[in-house]
Motif scaffolding. Structure first.
Motif, PDB file in Angstrom:
ATOM      1  N   MET A 115       7.000  -2.073  -4.698  1.00  0.00           N
ATOM      2  CA  MET A 115       5.642  -1.837  -5.188  1.00  0.00           C
ATOM      3  C   MET A 115       4.677  -1.948  -4.012  1.00  0.00           C
ATOM      4  N   VAL A 116       3.801  -0.936  -3.885  1.00  0.00           N
ATOM      5  CA  VAL A 116       2.752  -0.984  -2.856  1.00  0.00           C
ATOM      6  C   VAL A 116       1.426  -1.117  -3.597  1.00  0.00           C
ATOM      7  N   ILE A 117       0.681  -2.196  -3.329  1.00  0.00           N
ATOM      8  CA  ILE A 117      -0.612  -2.389  -4.000  1.00  0.00           C
ATOM      9  C   ILE A 117      -1.725  -2.079  -3.006  1.00  0.00           C
ATOM     10  N   MET A 118      -2.434  -0.971  -3.235  1.00  0.00           N
ATOM     11  CA  MET A 118      -3.521  -0.551  -2.344  1.00  0.00           C
ATOM     12  C   MET A 118      -4.773  -1.383  -2.629  1.00  0.00           C
ATOM     13  N   ASP A 119      -5.557  -1.674  -1.576  1.00  0.00           N
ATOM     14  CA  ASP A 119      -6.764  -2.508  -1.745  1.00  0.00           C
ATOM     15  C   ASP A 119      -6.419  -3.767  -2.536  1.00  0.00           C
ATOM     16  N   ALA A 120      -5.355  -4.427  -2.136  1.00  0.00           N
ATOM     17  CA  ALA A 120      -4.862  -5.584  -2.905  1.00  0.00           C
ATOM     18  C   ALA A 120      -5.922  -6.681  -3.024  1.00  0.00           C
ATOM     19  N   ASP A 121      -6.858  -6.718  -2.055  1.00  0.00           N
ATOM     20  CA  ASP A 121      -7.901  -7.746  -2.092  1.00  0.00           C
ATOM     21  C   ASP A 121      -8.856  -7.574  -3.267  1.00  0.00           C
ATOM     22  N   ARG A 122      -8.796  -6.402  -3.932  1.00  0.00           N
ATOM     23  CA  ARG A 122      -9.695  -6.158  -5.074  1.00  0.00           C
ATOM     24  C   ARG A 122      -9.131  -6.745  -6.375  1.00  0.00           C
ATOM     25  N   PHE A 123      -7.920  -7.300  -6.312  1.00  0.00           N
ATOM     26  CA  PHE A 123      -7.295  -7.863  -7.521  1.00  0.00           C
ATOM     27  C   PHE A 123      -7.294  -9.388  -7.444  1.00  0.00           C
ATOM     28  N   PRO A 159     -11.717 -14.737   3.258  1.00  0.00           N
ATOM     29  CA  PRO A 159     -11.140 -15.422   2.094  1.00  0.00           C
ATOM     30  C   PRO A 159     -10.184 -14.510   1.317  1.00  0.00           C
ATOM     31  N   ALA A 160     -10.484 -13.208   1.311  1.00  0.00           N
ATOM     32  CA  ALA A 160      -9.623 -12.260   0.583  1.00  0.00           C
ATOM     33  C   ALA A 160      -8.212 -12.268   1.165  1.00  0.00           C
ATOM     34  N   ARG A 161      -8.132 -12.275   2.500  1.00  0.00           N
ATOM     35  CA  ARG A 161      -6.804 -12.289   3.139  1.00  0.00           C
ATOM     36  C   ARG A 161      -6.094 -13.619   2.887  1.00  0.00           C
ATOM     37  N   ALA A 162      -6.866 -14.699   2.794  1.00  0.00           N
ATOM     38  CA  ALA A 162      -6.249 -16.009   2.496  1.00  0.00           C
ATOM     39  C   ALA A 162      -5.606 -15.967   1.102  1.00  0.00           C
ATOM     40  N   ARG A 163      -6.298 -15.299   0.136  1.00  0.00           N
ATOM     41  CA  ARG A 163      -5.742 -15.159  -1.221  1.00  0.00           C
ATOM     42  C   ARG A 163      -4.425 -14.395  -1.175  1.00  0.00           C
ATOM     43  N   LEU A 164      -4.431 -13.286  -0.414  1.00  0.00           N
ATOM     44  CA  LEU A 164      -3.217 -12.455  -0.339  1.00  0.00           C
ATOM     45  C   LEU A 164      -2.073 -13.240   0.315  1.00  0.00           C
ATOM     46  N   ALA A 165      -2.414 -14.025   1.338  1.00  0.00           N
ATOM     47  CA  ALA A 165      -1.385 -14.829   2.014  1.00  0.00           C
ATOM     48  C   ALA A 165      -0.775 -15.828   1.029  1.00  0.00           C
ATOM     49  N   ALA A 166      -1.625 -16.383   0.130  1.00  0.00           N
ATOM     50  CA  ALA A 166      -1.124 -17.341  -0.875  1.00  0.00           C
ATOM     51  C   ALA A 166      -0.130 -16.660  -1.809  1.00  0.00           C
ATOM     52  N   GLN A 208      -3.340 -11.619 -11.223  1.00  0.00           N
ATOM     53  CA  GLN A 208      -3.063 -10.206 -11.503  1.00  0.00           C
ATOM     54  C   GLN A 208      -2.044  -9.648 -10.501  1.00  0.00           C
ATOM     55  N   LEU A 209      -2.186 -10.027  -9.247  1.00  0.00           N
ATOM     56  CA  LEU A 209      -1.216  -9.573  -8.232  1.00  0.00           C
ATOM     57  C   LEU A 209       0.184 -10.090  -8.582  1.00  0.00           C
ATOM     58  N   HIS A 210       0.239 -11.337  -9.048  1.00  0.00           N
ATOM     59  CA  HIS A 210       1.525 -11.930  -9.413  1.00  0.00           C
ATOM     60  C   HIS A 210       2.142 -11.177 -10.599  1.00  0.00           C
ATOM     61  N   GLN A 211       1.288 -10.813 -11.568  1.00  0.00           N
ATOM     62  CA  GLN A 211       1.747 -10.028 -12.723  1.00  0.00           C
ATOM     63  C   GLN A 211       2.312  -8.686 -12.273  1.00  0.00           C
ATOM     64  N   ALA A 252      19.102  -5.252  -7.567  1.00  0.00           N
ATOM     65  CA  ALA A 252      18.679  -5.013  -6.175  1.00  0.00           C
ATOM     66  C   ALA A 252      17.424  -5.834  -5.879  1.00  0.00           C
ATOM     67  N   PRO A 253      17.278  -6.344  -4.643  1.00  0.00           N
ATOM     68  CA  PRO A 253      16.104  -7.169  -4.307  1.00  0.00           C
ATOM     69  C   PRO A 253      14.799  -6.373  -4.410  1.00  0.00           C
ATOM     70  N   GLY A 254      13.727  -7.057  -4.765  1.00  0.00           N
ATOM     71  CA  GLY A 254      12.421  -6.408  -4.911  1.00  0.00           C
ATOM     72  C   GLY A 254      11.566  -6.613  -3.671  1.00  0.00           C
ATOM     73  N   LEU A 255      10.661  -5.657  -3.441  1.00  0.00           N
ATOM     74  CA  LEU A 255       9.753  -5.740  -2.292  1.00  0.00           C
ATOM     75  C   LEU A 255       8.342  -5.411  -2.779  1.00  0.00           C
ATOM     76  N   CYS A 256       7.373  -6.263  -2.455  1.00  0.00           N
ATOM     77  CA  CYS A 256       5.983  -6.007  -2.832  1.00  0.00           C
ATOM     78  C   CYS A 256       5.121  -6.025  -1.569  1.00  0.00           C
ATOM     79  N   LEU A 257       4.382  -4.934  -1.337  1.00  0.00           N
ATOM     80  CA  LEU A 257       3.554  -4.818  -0.133  1.00  0.00           C
ATOM     81  C   LEU A 257       2.081  -4.811  -0.530  1.00  0.00           C
ATOM     82  N   LEU A 258       1.327  -5.790  -0.022  1.00  0.00           N
ATOM     83  CA  LEU A 258      -0.092  -5.932  -0.361  1.00  0.00           C
ATOM     84  C   LEU A 258      -0.925  -5.321   0.758  1.00  0.00           C
ATOM     85  N   VAL A 259      -1.476  -4.130   0.506  1.00  0.00           N
ATOM     86  CA  VAL A 259      -2.220  -3.405   1.541  1.00  0.00           C
ATOM     87  C   VAL A 259      -3.691  -3.791   1.473  1.00  0.00           C
ATOM     88  N   SER A 260      -4.251  -4.182   2.635  1.00  0.00           N
ATOM     89  CA  SER A 260      -5.662  -4.577   2.658  1.00  0.00           C
ATOM     90  C   SER A 260      -6.296  -4.212   3.989  1.00  0.00           C
TER      91      SER A 260
END
Length: 733
Positions: free
Chosen positions: A597-605, A637-644, A609-612, A622-630
């Motif tokens: 899953m690629v989430i564009m503008d992930a900082d807007r969520f 602070p937005a990047r700190a949220r994504l890092a969490a 919601q990102l976890h959902q 098969a293993p899952g991969l989630c990419l948070l694009v920002s």
């Protein structure tokens, strides 16, 4: 109900109509009691300068600061015809400019002399890259400070800073409070004396005096501790009374028949249930076997198998001769549940049909977009009892939907439904049906106790065997564009290996959700001038560019329901390789072959919601991969949220982070109910212990005196809390 006339009196009588009107319209304060519960946000010490350094985060907000005048100068413009007074104030942490224009410059020029101190209130704006307050209101502090004794007393005084508004500054609110403070003596104390004394809490009158006019910091602490208990206890009593009332209602006990539908279903399961699923199922079956309605909240991590637990509960009810209804928030989700439940049940879902099992029942779908014939048949199957299970959207609630014998209501993603909707469905039972509420949004324990306090809670936190871990990475698209290029390569690799992918965007991009003219949500958004990325634009870019040649389709909420179902069906069947979608896929969509899953503008969520969203991948072996694009800066602070989010898969940990970053009121559903939060002092994360203790005390008090006949003060506080709207807000459990 006992009233305290002086405290319930309209503020017009005490403060005059003009001030009372502003307090009512701007701050929702109507009576003396309301004003006494409008607590200071913080306290400024006259001996200590308030921080100006934090104002950058409060652009366009109304603030109150205590500071010293550094310099003041009058400037002229328009050939000397116009005058402007510029005053620089400082507090040791920073400097701030105040500006006054025209005839309004003379009074402040006389009063705001260098070295003098004052409280200033105004809206923070930016001019020529500098923060300023234009035409602030101000209140000079300590004109007689030359006298040493007076200066000492003055320096040690705590100044309450109230939540204020443009039309009424903090110090004017303080004067209003002074006018009603003597009436605090008449406030009825909601806490039973034994509880108050046992916990060493000050009386309510003393707490109100200390919170508004503290002599020391210890006074503030005493008052806060007491007022937090009031809020926690009154709310928990309301919930305990609701639990008590529910326990008095009659319901039909539903026990599965031995060798019946449930046993047949369990026998054909290709896997064994997890220990968690077995434990939670036992709690549910025990509840269903009693003669008063079950009220249970089932919290399950994304992918923990909640649907399986809910299905077994529904089968148990069908076994006992009743019917079960599952309410889903969207058509996509209702169709998804219907598909997966009929697949899991196989011939058991074809009761009365050729080739169906003798033990089976019909499983019908009911949504708003169904054709007339299909809808008529579904309604007929429900009223005759032919269909034991129905899955639907709000369409289930309509008047014409009648059940033969509704025994269980399952509500999926509780937070998407209002009180009226849930109760309308429950009222379709001959007797109150059992209720199972499910959510995949992990809720910290205290929030569950506060928001869903009338429900017993079960938690599924164990993932079924065979589920794969999900790796999550932040893709800094602006700093490192080659990372984004690599992200699309990874999507291509997954598809070439026979898997599928999601690409999620915050916006549809069909013109109707064009963000032009919308107010920016935050300072971070202010820095981010472009609108959020849109499904339709990104899908086109991917089809032409990095994902050319792959079957890419879009899915969003404004599509025709038949088209939505068609896309989901083809995606589930593996024909569509990449689905570019909005958050319509956030809950319930189950395609085990999707691995990335690629989430564009992930900082807007939001964090939860990102976890959902992330929970939609890694559902197979098969293993899952989630990419948070920002494009946000690394230090934001937005990047700190994504890092969490990238750092943990523990939804409960993330929900705590999410809660700490959002206003309490949002969490308590106030945004939906339009009611001002009843929590002014209590913080649901920090005050976990108070809430847990208050729940125990409340349960004890209500068990001993359900009508609160011996506690008039508590009854009055409860009536004040439970005006009509709040009653509904509590019922949303």
């Amino acid at each position: 109900m006992e009233h305290v006339p002086a405290l319930d009196e309209d503020l017009k009588k005490t403060l005059g109509p003009a001030t009372a009107k502003v307090l009512a319209e701007q701050l929702g304060l109507h009576t003396a009691l309301d004003l006494l519960h409008h607590y200071p946000r913080r306290y400024a010490e006259r001996g200590e300068l308030t921080s100006l350094a934090d104002l950058a985060d409060q652009l366009d907000e109304h603030v109150t600061v205590v500071a010293q005048v550094a310099d003041a100068r009058i400037l002229t413009f328009n050939g000397g015809r116009g005058k402007r007074l510029e005053v620089t104030i400082t507090d040791g942490s920073g400097r701030l400019q105040l500006v006054f224009f025209g005839a309004g410059v003379h009074k402040p020029h006389k009063e705001l002399l260098p070295g003098s101190r004052a409280m200033f209130a105004g809206k923070v704006s930016r001019f020529n890259h500098k923060l300023q307050l234009a035409h602030p209101a101000y209140e000079p502090l300590g004109a007689d400070a030359s006298d040493r004794d007076a200066a000492t007393a003055f320096a040690n005084q705590l100044i309450p800073i109230y939540p204020a508004c443009a039309k009424l500054e903090s110090w004017k609110i303080a004067k209003c409070v002074d006018a009603v403070l003597p009436r605090a003596q008449e406030a009825l104390d909601p806490l039973p004396p034994a509880l108050r004394d046992g916990r060493g809490l000050v009386p309510l009158t003393e707490a109100l005096l200390k919170i508004h006019r503290p002599a020391t910091k210890a006074d503030i602490e005493d008052a806060r501790r007491r007022l937090k208990w009031d809020e926690a206890f009154v709310l928990q009593v309301a919930l305990a009374r609701r639990r008590h009332a529910d326990s008095q209602l009659p319901a039909v006990a539903r026990r599965p028949a031995p060798g019946g539908l449930l046993d047949a279903f369990d026998a054909k399961l290709p896997f064994t249930l997890t220990e968690g699923q077995r434990g939670v199922s036992k709690e549910i079956f025990d509840d269903l076997a009693t003669s008063h309605p079950m009220h249970r909240l089932l919290q399950g991590e994304v992918g923990s198998g909640k649907t399986m637990v809910a299905l077994r509960a529904m089968l148990a009810v069908v076994d006992s001769g009743g019917q079960a209804a599952m309410l889903a928030p969207t058509e996509v989700l209702a169709q998804q549940h219907h598909r997966s439940i009929t697949e899991m049940m196989g011939e058991l879902a074809e009761g009365g049909m050729l080739g169906g099992s003798d033990l089976g029942t019909k499983v019908v779908l009911l949504t708003g977009s169904m054709g007339t014939a299909a809808r008529r048949q579904a309604l007929l199957d429900l009223v005759t009892g032919e269909a034991g299970i129905v899955i639907g959207t709000h369409a289930l609630i309509e008047d014409k939907v009648q059940f033969h014998d509704l025994g269980l209501v399952v509500v999926d993603e509780q937070h998407r439904f209002g009180v009226e909707q849930r109760d309308a469905l429950r009222s379709k039972g001959k007797q109150p049906p059992h209720l199972l509420v499910m959510t995949a949004t992990p809720i910290p324990r205290t929030v569950a106790m506060t928001v869903f306090g009338d429900l017993e809670t079960s938690v599924l936190d164990q993932l079924p065997a065979g589920r794969s871990p999900i790796a999550t990475h932040v893709v800094p698209a602006k700093d490192k564009p080659h990372f984004l290029t690599r992200a699309w390569e990874r999507v291509r690799e997954e598809v070439e290996n026979g898997h599928q992918a999601y690409v999620v965007c915050p916006r549809i991009g069909d013109g109707e959700d064009d963000p032009k003219g919308k107010k920016k949500a935050s300072a971070e958004d202010e820095a981010e001038k472009r609108p959020p990325l849109a499904v339709l634009e990104i899908a086109e870019q991917l089809t032409r560019g990095p994902l050319a040649g792959l079957s890419v389709e879009v899915l969003h909420g404004r599509m025709d329901p038949a088209d939505k179902d068609d896309v989901m069906r083809r995606f589930a069947a593996g024909e569509v390789k990449v689905l570019v979608a909005t958050t319509v896929i956030e809950v319930g969509v189950n395609v085990p072959n999707s691995t990335v899953m690629v989430i564009m503008d992930a900082d807007r969520f939001g964090v939860s919601q990102l976890h959902q969203l992330r929970g939609r991948v890694g559902r197979g072996t098969a293993p899952g991969l989630c990419l948070l694009v920002s494009e946000m800066h690394e230090a934001s602070p937005a990047r700190a949220r994504l890092a969490a989010v990238a750092a943990t898969l523990d939804g409960f940990e993330l929900s705590r982070i999410d809660l700490e970053q959002r206003r309490e009121g949002d969490v308590l559903g106030q945004a939906q109910s339009g009611v001002r939060s009843s929590l002014r002092m209590l913080a649901v994360i920090e005050d976990e212990e108070v809430i847990a203790q208050a729940r125990e005390e409340a349960t004890r008090v209500v068990a001993a005196d359900p009508e609160l006949e011996h506690l008039p003060g508590l009854r009055t506080a409860l009536d004040a809390l439970l005006d009509t709207e709040r009653e509904q807000y509590l019922e949303k459990g």
